[in-house]
Motif scaffolding. Structure first.
Motif, short mmCIF file in Angstrom:
data_model
loop_
_atom_site.label_atom_id
_atom_site.label_comp_id
_atom_site.label_asym_id
_atom_site.label_seq_id
_atom_site.Cartn_x
_atom_site.Cartn_y
_atom_site.Cartn_z
N GLU A 32 5.49 10.66 -4.99
CA GLU A 32 4.33 11.52 -4.73
C GLU A 32 3.11 10.75 -3.67
O GLU A 32 2.68 9.90 -4.75
CB GLU A 32 3.56 12.84 -5.14
N ARG A 33 3.36 10.87 -3.01
CA ARG A 33 1.53 10.08 -2.35
C ARG A 33 0.59 10.50 -1.10
O ARG A 33 1.04 11.32 -0.49
CB ARG A 33 2.18 8.29 -1.79
N ALA A 47 -1.29 12.95 6.10
CA ALA A 47 -1.75 13.34 4.64
C ALA A 47 -1.32 12.59 3.18
O ALA A 47 -1.45 12.18 2.58
CB ALA A 47 -2.73 14.57 4.29
N ALA A 48 0.22 12.53 3.35
CA ALA A 48 0.44 12.45 1.45
C ALA A 48 1.94 13.04 2.41
O ALA A 48 2.64 13.68 3.55
CB ALA A 48 0.56 14.04 1.03
N TYR A 49 2.65 12.03 1.31
CA TYR A 49 4.69 11.94 1.55
C TYR A 49 5.12 12.29 -0.12
O TYR A 49 4.18 12.47 -1.20
CB TYR A 49 4.92 11.78 2.29
N ILE A 50 6.42 13.16 0.33
CA ILE A 50 6.54 12.82 -1.06
C ILE A 50 8.39 12.66 -1.38
O ILE A 50 9.17 13.41 -0.27
CB ILE A 50 6.81 14.12 -1.90
N SER A 51 9.11 12.25 -2.03
CA SER A 51 10.81 11.62 -2.25
C SER A 51 11.44 13.01 -3.14
O SER A 51 10.75 13.38 -3.80
CB SER A 51 10.75 10.37 -2.25
N VAL A 52 12.71 13.59 -1.63
CA VAL A 52 13.53 14.31 -3.01
C VAL A 52 15.25 14.17 -2.77
O VAL A 52 14.89 13.18 -1.63
CB VAL A 52 13.08 15.84 -1.88
N LEU A 53 15.65 14.76 -3.66
CA LEU A 53 16.73 13.64 -4.22
C LEU A 53 17.61 14.86 -4.95
O LEU A 53 17.46 15.23 -5.95
CB LEU A 53 17.08 12.70 -5.12
N GLN A 61 7.85 4.69 9.94
CA GLN A 61 7.56 4.43 10.12
C GLN A 61 5.33 5.22 10.14
O GLN A 61 4.76 4.35 10.69
CB GLN A 61 7.19 5.59 12.21
N LEU A 62 5.56 5.95 9.35
CA LEU A 62 4.06 6.23 9.18
C LEU A 62 3.77 6.41 7.16
O LEU A 62 3.00 6.47 6.95
CB LEU A 62 3.77 8.06 9.14
N GLY A 63 5.11 5.68 6.89
CA GLY A 63 4.92 6.03 4.87
C GLY A 63 3.67 5.25 4.38
O GLY A 63 3.14 5.31 3.63
N TYR A 64 4.26 3.86 5.37
CA TYR A 64 3.44 2.85 4.50
C TYR A 64 1.79 2.71 4.75
O TYR A 64 0.81 2.25 4.08
CB TYR A 64 3.66 0.94 5.40
N SER A 65 1.13 3.41 5.93
CA SER A 65 -0.30 4.33 5.77
C SER A 65 -0.22 4.82 4.72
O SER A 65 -1.65 4.70 4.34
CB SER A 65 -0.74 4.46 7.03
N ILE A 66 0.10 5.75 4.48
CA ILE A 66 -0.54 6.13 3.14
C ILE A 66 0.11 5.77 1.72
O ILE A 66 -1.07 6.10 1.45
CB ILE A 66 0.68 7.72 3.71
N TYR A 67 1.04 5.38 1.81
CA TYR A 67 0.90 4.02 0.71
C TYR A 67 -0.50 3.74 0.55
O TYR A 67 -0.49 3.71 -1.04
CB TYR A 67 2.59 3.14 0.55
N CYS A 68 -0.44 2.87 1.30
CA CYS A 68 -1.24 2.13 1.26
C CYS A 68 -3.10 2.44 0.80
O CYS A 68 -3.87 2.62 0.52
CB CYS A 68 -1.91 1.12 2.44
#
Length: 256
Positions: free
Chosen positions: A167-168, A150-156, A100-107
């Protein structure tokens, strides 16, 4: 083909290791060539002898301990961690929230450089869904005043290793970067509270032009964990590489 499950196709052409760092092992050339044929790729990079004593030409940049804020050597780092923790709320979010929220941060991340985002929202969601199916989790930083992401980070997570993959950062929050708060929170959550051994920022970059790894080492006290690397290429590419190797310096400086 035991062990191939720890490898993923990178850039559509090469197999790279994405397994638990403690499970690396030497493979025979025949085994690696068999993997190339099986996955129809041009080559495979197989690291082994993880965290060896010698300073080799290949390494992972990682953190292997949680530090209280006062334990960081740099006054500036301590200040930035405290600032990020005061400014943002860091949460491990559900897949639905990320979609829901990731794309706005990405852009907004690309707006920092006046660039057009390479992915449409539909493509972005498709890519996210594939990464989620692979097992990636997502953390977000929310601004305490506005509640905005404000930001996101993916973790595996793989075995005892935790890989930070992407990181975005929104262009609206560059003045108070949350990355310092992310690192503090992730080491606290995974290393201290859940007993994982390594928080991994990545491996050596091919061209070594990125400053991100060096900044994590100098500012956030990550370290290099050296290992050895086998690189097996399909026959025609191996021959071409050997033929071009004597001219590598000339090719490097050729203008395009």
């Amino acid at each position: 083909m035991s062990g191939i499950e720890n490898f993923e196709v990178y850039g559509r052409h090469f197999l790279v290791y994405f397994g638990d760092l403690s499970q690396m092992q030497f493979r025979t050339p025949d085994e690696l060539r068999g993997w190339c044929n099986c996955k129809k790729v041009l080559g495979v990079a197989n690291p082994y002898d993880f965290d060896c004593d010698s300073e080799t030409s290949y390494w992972y940049v990682l953190q292997d301990r949680f530090r209280e804020i006062a334990a960081y050597e740099s006054t500036n780092t301590r200040r930035k961690i405290r600032g990020a923790l005061a400014r943002y709320r860091f949460e491990l979010v559900s897949n639905d929230v990320m979609l829901q929220l990731g794309y706005s941060i990405y852009c907004q991340a690309f707006q920092r450089y006046a660039l057009r985002p390479p992915l449409t929202e539909a493509k972005f969601r498709q890519q996210l869904s594939e990464q989620m199916a692979y097992g990636e989790n997502y953390w977000m930083a929310f601004d305490n005043d506005s509640g905005r992401p404000a930001a996101y980070i993916s973790v595996l997570v793989r075995g005892r290793s935790v890989f930070m993959n992407f990181e975005r950062l929104s262009s609206d929050f560059t003045q108070h970067s949350p990355i310092y708060g992310f690192i503090y929170t992730l080491t606290e959550y995974y290393l201290r509270d859940r007993g994982y051994l390594w928080l991994v920022s990545g491996a050596r970059t091919v061209r070594e032009h990125s400053k991100v790894q060096e900044q994590k080492i100098t500012r956030l006290q990550f370290r290099k964990a050296y290992c050895r690397l086998q690189l097996e290429l399909v026959p025609w590419l191996r021959i071409a590489t050997r033929l071009l190797y004597p001219f590598r310096k000339l090719l490097r400086w050729q203008k395009t």
